[in-house]
Design a protein around this motif. Sequence first.
Motif, PDB file in Angstrom:
ATOM      1  N   VAL A   1     112.808 -21.019  75.093  1.00 38.24           N
ATOM      2  CA  VAL A   1     113.627 -19.835  75.314  1.00 38.24           C
ATOM      3  C   VAL A   1     112.802 -18.554  75.270  1.00 38.24           C
ATOM      4  CG1 VAL A   1     115.569 -18.471  74.446  1.00 38.24           C
ATOM      5  CG2 VAL A   1     115.693 -20.976  74.432  1.00 38.24           C
TER       6      VAL A   1
ATOM      7  N   LYS B   1     121.273 -24.782  70.951  1.00 37.57           N
ATOM      8  CA  LYS B   1     122.404 -25.637  71.309  1.00 37.57           C
ATOM      9  C   LYS B   1     122.071 -27.050  70.850  1.00 37.57           C
ATOM     10  CE  LYS B   1     123.626 -23.200  75.599  1.00 37.57           C
ATOM     11  NZ  LYS B   1     123.765 -23.363  77.072  1.00 37.57           N
TER      12      LYS B   1
ATOM     13  N   ASP C   1     119.028 -16.160  80.032  1.00 36.58           N
ATOM     14  CA  ASP C   1     118.995 -17.087  81.159  1.00 36.58           C
ATOM     15  C   ASP C   1     118.356 -18.410  80.752  1.00 36.58           C
ATOM     16  OD1 ASP C   1     120.227 -15.268  82.808  1.00 36.58           O
ATOM     17  OD2 ASP C   1     118.380 -14.569  83.764  1.00 36.58           O
ATOM     18  N   GLN C   2     117.270 -18.306  79.980  1.00 39.39           N
ATOM     19  CA  GLN C   2     116.612 -19.524  79.495  1.00 39.39           C
ATOM     20  C   GLN C   2     117.548 -20.311  78.583  1.00 39.39           C
ATOM     21  OE1 GLN C   2     113.742 -19.496  81.740  1.00 39.39           O
ATOM     22  NE2 GLN C   2     112.998 -20.622  79.967  1.00 39.39           N
ATOM     23  N   TRP C   3     118.240 -19.592  77.694  1.00 39.11           N
ATOM     24  CA  TRP C   3     119.147 -20.234  76.737  1.00 39.11           C
ATOM     25  C   TRP C   3     120.313 -20.908  77.449  1.00 39.11           C
ATOM     26  CZ3 TRP C   3     124.294 -19.535  75.470  1.00 39.11           C
ATOM     27  CH2 TRP C   3     124.716 -20.132  74.287  1.00 39.11           C
ATOM     28  N   ILE C   4     120.883 -20.219  78.451  1.00 44.20           N
ATOM     29  CA  ILE C   4     122.017 -20.767  79.194  1.00 44.20           C
ATOM     30  C   ILE C   4     121.649 -22.084  79.877  1.00 44.20           C
ATOM     31  CG2 ILE C   4     123.469 -20.375  81.241  1.00 44.20           C
ATOM     32  CD1 ILE C   4     123.502 -17.380  80.417  1.00 44.20           C
ATOM     33  N   ALA C   5     120.403 -22.180  80.292  1.00 46.67           N
ATOM     34  CA  ALA C   5     119.957 -23.387  81.001  1.00 46.67           C
ATOM     35  C   ALA C   5     119.765 -24.587  80.075  1.00 46.67           C
ATOM     36  CB  ALA C   5     118.653 -23.095  81.744  1.00 46.67           C
ATOM     37  N   THR C   6     119.813 -24.389  78.753  1.00 51.40           N
ATOM     38  CA  THR C   6     119.637 -25.502  77.819  1.00 51.40           C
ATOM     39  C   THR C   6     120.958 -26.224  77.597  1.00 51.40           C
ATOM     40  OG1 THR C   6     120.068 -24.179  75.813  1.00 51.40           O
ATOM     41  CG2 THR C   6     117.800 -24.226  76.669  1.00 51.40           C
ATOM     42  N   SER C   7     120.868 -27.407  76.995  1.00 54.67           N
ATOM     43  CA  SER C   7     122.055 -28.228  76.769  1.00 54.67           C
ATOM     44  C   SER C   7     122.092 -28.738  75.335  1.00 54.67           C
ATOM     45  CB  SER C   7     122.069 -29.418  77.734  1.00 54.67           C
ATOM     46  OG  SER C   7     123.066 -30.347  77.381  1.00 54.67           O
TER      47      SER C   7
END
Length: 226
Positions: free
Chosen positions: A32, A135, A16-22
């Motif tokens: 993360v 990312k 979830d933390q990773w998905i929120a990064t750009s």
Amino acid sequence: MASETPFSAVTRIMLDQWIATSADSAIEPEVVFGPVLDQLSIKMRLTVFQLNGDDPLQWEMKAIRQSGFTSRALNINKLFADCRIGDFKDRRYMEEAVIPRLQEVVRTQQPRMELVKTKLMGLSLGYDRILLPQKNISGSQWIISSSYARFLLTRPRHEANLDVEDEAITQLLIEGSTAKEIATTLGFSHRTVEHRLSRMKERMGARNTVHLVAMLMATHLERSAD
């Protein structure tokens, strides 16, 4: 006493933390893994790989949280001390079980989750693992690796006759797991486990599964006495 956080929950939080990064705004790995540090159990470890250039042998691994999973046969934490991948004591393990997966997640910039069954310093090792690459539009500069230990087994007396999967089944049998539970733990079908058990019975001359377990326990006791 508080219950242990499952590895699946730990990976979900990090995902979830990773998905929120750009990729347009590259962040540090602490963003993360920070929320899970207090939730890692004794059988979990967390490592960050710093990617220095294109040669994976030059990439550096740094232990963020060591594992409390121990074995008299191998000091896992000492073996996985901070170092370059190229300086890791078991090069074959790195080249077969680690480097290809790191290169894959760098190329795709996508996470990877898997059950790893391999050899480490000649011992059979099994663990769940998640890899999370940074990312970054300029290319990933780090990869988070978190794992959950399942088994670490010593060499059998007749190593050529038992592969990693057979040794894992052996260990779980001795610990009292049923064939169905073994299949679930190792990600096999029930039929595959039954087939491997039948093969081991034939190889060792065991009349049934109870007899096989007794023979396997005797073999393990002999190894412990060596």
